[in-house]
Design an enzyme around this catalytic site. Structure first.
Site, PDB file in Angstrom:
ATOM      1  N   HIS A  72       0.851  -1.191   0.000  1.00 55.50           N
ATOM      2  CA  HIS A  72       0.000   0.000   0.000  1.00 55.50           C
ATOM      3  C   HIS A  72       0.885   1.238   0.000  1.00 55.50           C
ATOM      4  O   HIS A  72       1.866   1.319   0.745  1.00 55.50           O
ATOM      5  CB  HIS A  72      -0.896   0.030   1.245  1.00 55.50           C
ATOM      6  CG  HIS A  72      -2.021  -0.954   1.179  1.00 55.50           C
ATOM      7  ND1 HIS A  72      -3.159  -0.829   1.945  1.00 55.50           N
ATOM      8  CD2 HIS A  72      -2.205  -2.078   0.437  1.00 55.50           C
ATOM      9  CE1 HIS A  72      -3.989  -1.818   1.697  1.00 55.50           C
ATOM     10  NE2 HIS A  72      -3.421  -2.595   0.779  1.00 55.50           N
ATOM     11  N   TYR A 196      -9.103   5.069   7.785  1.00 55.43           N
ATOM     12  CA  TYR A 196      -9.236   5.439   9.190  1.00 55.43           C
ATOM     13  C   TYR A 196     -10.354   6.476   9.274  1.00 55.43           C
ATOM     14  O   TYR A 196     -10.213   7.591   8.763  1.00 55.43           O
ATOM     15  CB  TYR A 196      -7.935   6.047   9.719  1.00 55.43           C
ATOM     16  CG  TYR A 196      -6.838   5.042   9.981  1.00 55.43           C
ATOM     17  CD1 TYR A 196      -6.524   4.669  11.285  1.00 55.43           C
ATOM     18  CD2 TYR A 196      -6.108   4.469   8.939  1.00 55.43           C
ATOM     19  CE1 TYR A 196      -5.511   3.766  11.543  1.00 55.43           C
ATOM     20  CE2 TYR A 196      -5.105   3.556   9.193  1.00 55.43           C
ATOM     21  CZ  TYR A 196      -4.807   3.206  10.499  1.00 55.43           C
ATOM     22  OH  TYR A 196      -3.805   2.298  10.743  1.00 55.43           O
ATOM     23  N   PRO A 288      -3.195  -0.137  19.014  1.00 52.28           N
ATOM     24  CA  PRO A 288      -2.975  -0.600  17.642  1.00 52.28           C
ATOM     25  C   PRO A 288      -3.230   0.452  16.563  1.00 52.28           C
ATOM     26  O   PRO A 288      -2.990   0.166  15.381  1.00 52.28           O
ATOM     27  CB  PRO A 288      -3.963  -1.763  17.504  1.00 52.28           C
ATOM     28  CG  PRO A 288      -5.037  -1.473  18.496  1.00 52.28           C
ATOM     29  CD  PRO A 288      -4.356  -0.796  19.642  1.00 52.28           C
ATOM     30  N   LYS A 292       2.033  -0.427  15.177  1.00 57.58           N
ATOM     31  CA  LYS A 292       3.444  -0.463  15.531  1.00 57.58           C
ATOM     32  C   LYS A 292       3.896  -1.690  16.319  1.00 57.58           C
ATOM     33  O   LYS A 292       5.096  -1.928  16.452  1.00 57.58           O
ATOM     34  CB  LYS A 292       3.790   0.796  16.354  1.00 57.58           C
ATOM     35  CG  LYS A 292       3.745   2.067  15.534  1.00 57.58           C
ATOM     36  CD  LYS A 292       4.902   2.123  14.575  1.00 57.58           C
ATOM     37  CE  LYS A 292       4.726   3.154  13.489  1.00 57.58           C
ATOM     38  NZ  LYS A 292       4.286   2.621  12.216  1.00 57.58           N
ATOM     39  N   TYR A 380       4.247   6.302   9.893  1.00 55.77           N
ATOM     40  CA  TYR A 380       3.394   5.159   9.580  1.00 55.77           C
ATOM     41  C   TYR A 380       4.167   4.084   8.816  1.00 55.77           C
ATOM     42  O   TYR A 380       4.040   2.897   9.112  1.00 55.77           O
ATOM     43  CB  TYR A 380       2.170   5.607   8.785  1.00 55.77           C
ATOM     44  CG  TYR A 380       1.055   4.592   8.808  1.00 55.77           C
ATOM     45  CD1 TYR A 380       0.097   4.610   9.816  1.00 55.77           C
ATOM     46  CD2 TYR A 380       0.962   3.597   7.847  1.00 55.77           C
ATOM     47  CE1 TYR A 380      -0.918   3.665   9.863  1.00 55.77           C
ATOM     48  CE2 TYR A 380      -0.047   2.648   7.879  1.00 55.77           C
ATOM     49  CZ  TYR A 380      -0.984   2.692   8.890  1.00 55.77           C
ATOM     50  OH  TYR A 380      -1.975   1.745   8.928  1.00 55.77           O
TER      51      TYR A 380
END
Length: 389
Positions: A72, A196, A288, A292, A380
């Site tokens: 991604h 998200y 979460p 990570k 990220y």
């Protein structure tokens, strides 16, 4: 029985450590209280940072991940009736994430270790750690394993961290006033990238595990019970929180797994005592939201591998002595990012209208400022590894 490194736990941290040590000519024995079937089926994380992907490939255990994993190059932040893409390819060129389930990583590592003749003991009982300051050894099921070093990779509820004497560790923790209800469903993802979503009803995450299996999470009360969330209610709530952008329709399917995950941050430091070295969830837990947990475990193991290689090759203890400090820099960076993502996207009951408006204002800043979006993107996809420093 004797080995150089006794490894407690056959999760990603313990198995990867055993494999990396094997590549450096260092022997190990892995002890796991669960069955092989259990650890290979245990559904956990699924987002691999660039550094984690590179580590697995370099170690020769990334072939199936490269074939079946889903790269991604961005994520979507969805709020206020609109979606805002964070484009990794523009903000952090050459770096991305790969969606590949933790249980698949475990399967690949177990296969590689067993093919190399590794000693992995599943379903071991009564594991205890002894003499950590001088000549460490492990007892289990009536047997004894002598070793030069013990690596505690057995998770938050394992025996390794509690084996450290009281008063040695400083513990830092934060419990969040909500949990995540997570499901796996046999349905093709409704989006090519992770979503998200922040809504007044709470947070939702659209993820995936394969072209035919999707992963979803819902923010729920901390005391939520699975029996209060039948399939119909789960799908209705996911639609409400995700179908907020014109033209987006959520596909549904059979729910095959479900669970509720508490949201918490936890760090125990130092991550070492005598000849015991903690790695992964045995030393730290992150909410979460930032994806990570598994990636921090891989980072710990990389640092520990280099330190152990120096120790067994030339007797140097410099890197071993600095192991905890080297890891904790990254651990606290990940703690901050995970806290930041969590507070950015979740609703808190105690928030008044002022606080909620501030949250939306900051989301506007993140999605309109290239500098702010870059900070999100670089964290990220994972900050570059800085092994041993």
């Amino acid at each position: 029985m004797r080995t150089q490194v006794g490894i407690i736990g056959a999760g990603p941290a313990g198995l990867l450590l055993s494999h990396l040590l094997h590549l450096r000519g260092i022997s190990s024995v892995v002890l796991e209280k669960r069955s092989r079937d259990y650890v290979e089926r245990r559904v956990r994380a699924g987002v691999l940072e660039q550094g984690t992907v590179d580590t697995l490939v370099e170690a020769g255990v990334g072939e199936r991940m490269l074939r079946e994993g889903l790269p991604h190059h961005g994520i979507e932040l969805r709020y206020g009736g609109a979606g805002h893409r964070i484009p990794f390819e523009k903000l952090v060129p050459g770096r991305a994430i790969t969606v590949y389930g933790q249980q698949e990583v475990v399967k690949d590592l177990i296969a590689a270790r067993l093919a190399a003749g590794a000693d992995i003991r599943f379903e071991v009982e009564d594991v205890e750690l002894h003499d950590l300051e001088s000549q460490p050894y492990v007892t289990f099921g009536g047997e004894r394993l002598d070793c030069d070093v013990i690596a505690g990779c057995d998770g938050f509820h394992g025996v390794s961290r509690p084996a450290i004497p009281e008063g040695v560790l400083s513990v830092f923790e934060r419990d969040y006033p909500f949990a995540w209800l997570g499901i796996l469903a046999r349905v093709a993802p409704s989006s090519e990238e992770l979503i998200y979503a922040r809504t007044e009803r709470g947070f939702a995450l659209h993820s995936m595990r394969s072209p035919t299996v999707s992963r979803f999470y819902l923010q729920v009360p901390a005391d939520a019970r699975l029996e209060d969330w039948p399939d119909e209610r789960i799908w209705a709530e996911l639609r409400t929180r995700l179908e907020t952008v014109p033209g987006f329709t959520l596909s549904t399917g059979e729910i095959t797994e479900r669970g509720i995950t508490p949201m918490r941050g936890f760090v125990a430091e130092p991550m070492q005592y005598g000849r015991l070295y903690l790695a992964g969830d045995a030393a730290h837990i992150v909410p979460p939201t930032g994806a990570k947990g598994l990636n921090l475990a891989v980072a710990d193991v990389r640092v520990l591998t280099e330190a152990l290689a120096a120790y067994f090759e030339n007797g140097s203890t410099e890197l071993l002595d600095g192991y905890s400090d080297a890891c904790l820099k990254r651990v606290w960076r990940a703690q901050h990012f995970s806290w930041w993502m969590t507070t950015l996207l979740h609703t808190f009951e105690e928030d008044d209208p002022y606080a909620r408006r501030l949250q939306l204002s900051y989301l506007d800043y993140v999605t309109s400022s290239e500098a702010a979006a870059t900070t999100l993107a670089e964290n990220y996809v994972g900050l570059p590894f800085d092994v041993g420093r």
